[in-house]
Design a protein around this motif. Sequence first.
Motif, short mmCIF file in Angstrom:
data_model
loop_
_atom_site.label_atom_id
_atom_site.label_comp_id
_atom_site.label_asym_id
_atom_site.label_seq_id
_atom_site.Cartn_x
_atom_site.Cartn_y
_atom_site.Cartn_z
N UNK A 28 0.89 -1.25 0.04
CA UNK A 28 0.21 0.06 0.03
C UNK A 28 0.85 1.25 -0.11
N UNK A 29 0.54 1.85 -0.78
CA UNK A 29 1.32 3.59 -1.01
C UNK A 29 2.22 3.64 -2.13
N UNK A 30 2.59 2.32 -2.76
CA UNK A 30 3.60 2.40 -3.86
C UNK A 30 2.54 2.27 -5.09
N UNK A 31 3.03 3.18 -5.94
CA UNK A 31 2.44 3.56 -7.09
C UNK A 31 2.93 2.47 -8.48
N UNK A 32 4.05 1.96 -8.05
CA UNK A 32 4.67 0.95 -9.14
C UNK A 32 4.69 -0.40 -8.88
N UNK A 33 4.81 -1.52 -9.81
CA UNK A 33 4.75 -2.88 -9.58
C UNK A 33 6.22 -3.26 -9.74
N UNK A 34 6.62 -4.55 -9.41
CA UNK A 34 7.86 -5.26 -9.82
C UNK A 34 7.77 -5.27 -11.18
N UNK A 35 9.12 -4.80 -11.67
CA UNK A 35 9.21 -4.65 -13.20
C UNK A 35 9.45 -3.39 -13.79
N UNK A 36 9.03 -2.40 -13.07
CA UNK A 36 8.91 -0.87 -13.37
C UNK A 36 10.33 -0.52 -13.47
N UNK A 37 10.58 0.44 -14.72
CA UNK A 37 11.86 1.13 -15.02
C UNK A 37 11.72 2.14 -13.98
N UNK A 38 12.89 2.32 -13.12
CA UNK A 38 12.92 3.30 -12.18
C UNK A 38 14.66 3.76 -12.40
N UNK A 39 14.99 3.71 -13.63
CA UNK A 39 16.52 3.92 -13.75
C UNK A 39 16.69 5.60 -13.54
N UNK A 40 15.62 6.30 -13.98
CA UNK A 40 15.84 7.82 -13.67
C UNK A 40 14.53 8.15 -12.89
N UNK A 41 14.82 8.97 -11.88
CA UNK A 41 13.70 9.53 -11.06
C UNK A 41 14.30 10.76 -10.80
N UNK A 42 13.26 11.65 -10.44
CA UNK A 42 13.27 13.16 -9.85
C UNK A 42 13.45 13.25 -8.39
N UNK A 43 14.40 13.77 -7.76
CA UNK A 43 14.60 14.04 -6.58
C UNK A 43 14.81 15.51 -6.26
#
Length: 378
Positions: free
Chosen positions: A247-262
């Motif tokens: 709960x609270x996570x908007x992505x599933x296993x397998x999602x591409x998170x190579x680049x995120x904005x922080x």
Amino acid sequence: MFWRHVVASSLDEVDGVVADDAGSETYQTEHMGLIFSEGFSFSGFERDLLFIGDGAGSFSNLSAVSGLDDPNDGRAAVVADFDDDGDPDLFVHNIARARHRLYRNDARRERSGDPGFVKVRVQGTTAAAEAPGAVVRLTRPGGEVLAQVVALGSGFVSQSAPELIFGLGVAGSGEMGQGPAGLGEGGQAAGGLGEGDGGQLSVTWPGGALEHFGAVTSGARVLLVQGEGTPRVVQPRPSPFADPAPPGLRVDVGADLARVVALDVTGAEHELDLSSDGETYLNFWATWCAACRQELPDLVQLDGEDGARVVTVSVDSPDDRARAVQVLAEQGADFESVFLSPWMLEHLLDVDRLALPTTLVLGPDGELRRVIQGAIER
């Protein structure tokens, strides 16, 4: 026959605007719109409930432990074996926030032994093909009779699958539906799968005609066609669900998170490259989270171990960013540390629902491999 009773109330004035009736455009935009846009609830955030029969005429409330106690105004439910593993799953329609939820039933896989089942569909030939109102009985070895009614409509604006699931319990456990082995006299086992340890099937069709279909085995999936007297075997079609994201996570296993904005400590946005030679541990934490602070020494030790890379994301408020930097320095952390960004809130997580600490484990290419909730175990 399906009935839907819609109750509406009209208001003379809504926030200073006169509304002729509850269905008017003004009512929808000024009243209903405010409810949804500001996150209010028709039912006061009253949670959904799940009760399970104990076999003795009473029910136990399993709402919280099952994860079904959703506060988002549930309005309709569909019960069906979506993954074809022999137990009923649940699809719930809400009118707020997470609109649709599919709940996987893990009761069978978490039990010792192999709880048996028989799945039945019926087909009428003299009346409606779906045969609503038909009564299907499964007479178990030992004489116990399990009965279900084909009822296609159930609940508010809902229609469930026309498939009946008879739970048989675990052989030798004394649970409901179990009895001594052997059928005595009776029909032929469906599909030739043994001696019919599931039991004997019969149907009382709409209109009152009683028809016997003989024996079936535990685990059978059958179609009972009116007038045939013998079950048609239906082949399994397993469709396993992936494990759900926390709960609270908007992505599933397998999602591409190579680049995120922080965000950095000053609040400036920057793109974070999470690709690496080994696994990347993207850890969400906060200074007010005791478990998060206790985990920090393990993260310090993990960083650089066997090519692992640790990146922490503080969800602290802007006023507490300096405190977060201080806590990390006290632990001797020299891994990269960033702060929660609007991009993350939109694409990655719902901070109000995500349990802390949570760590996303990414592969070298940034693909989400698994999710660790709670402290990392070392």
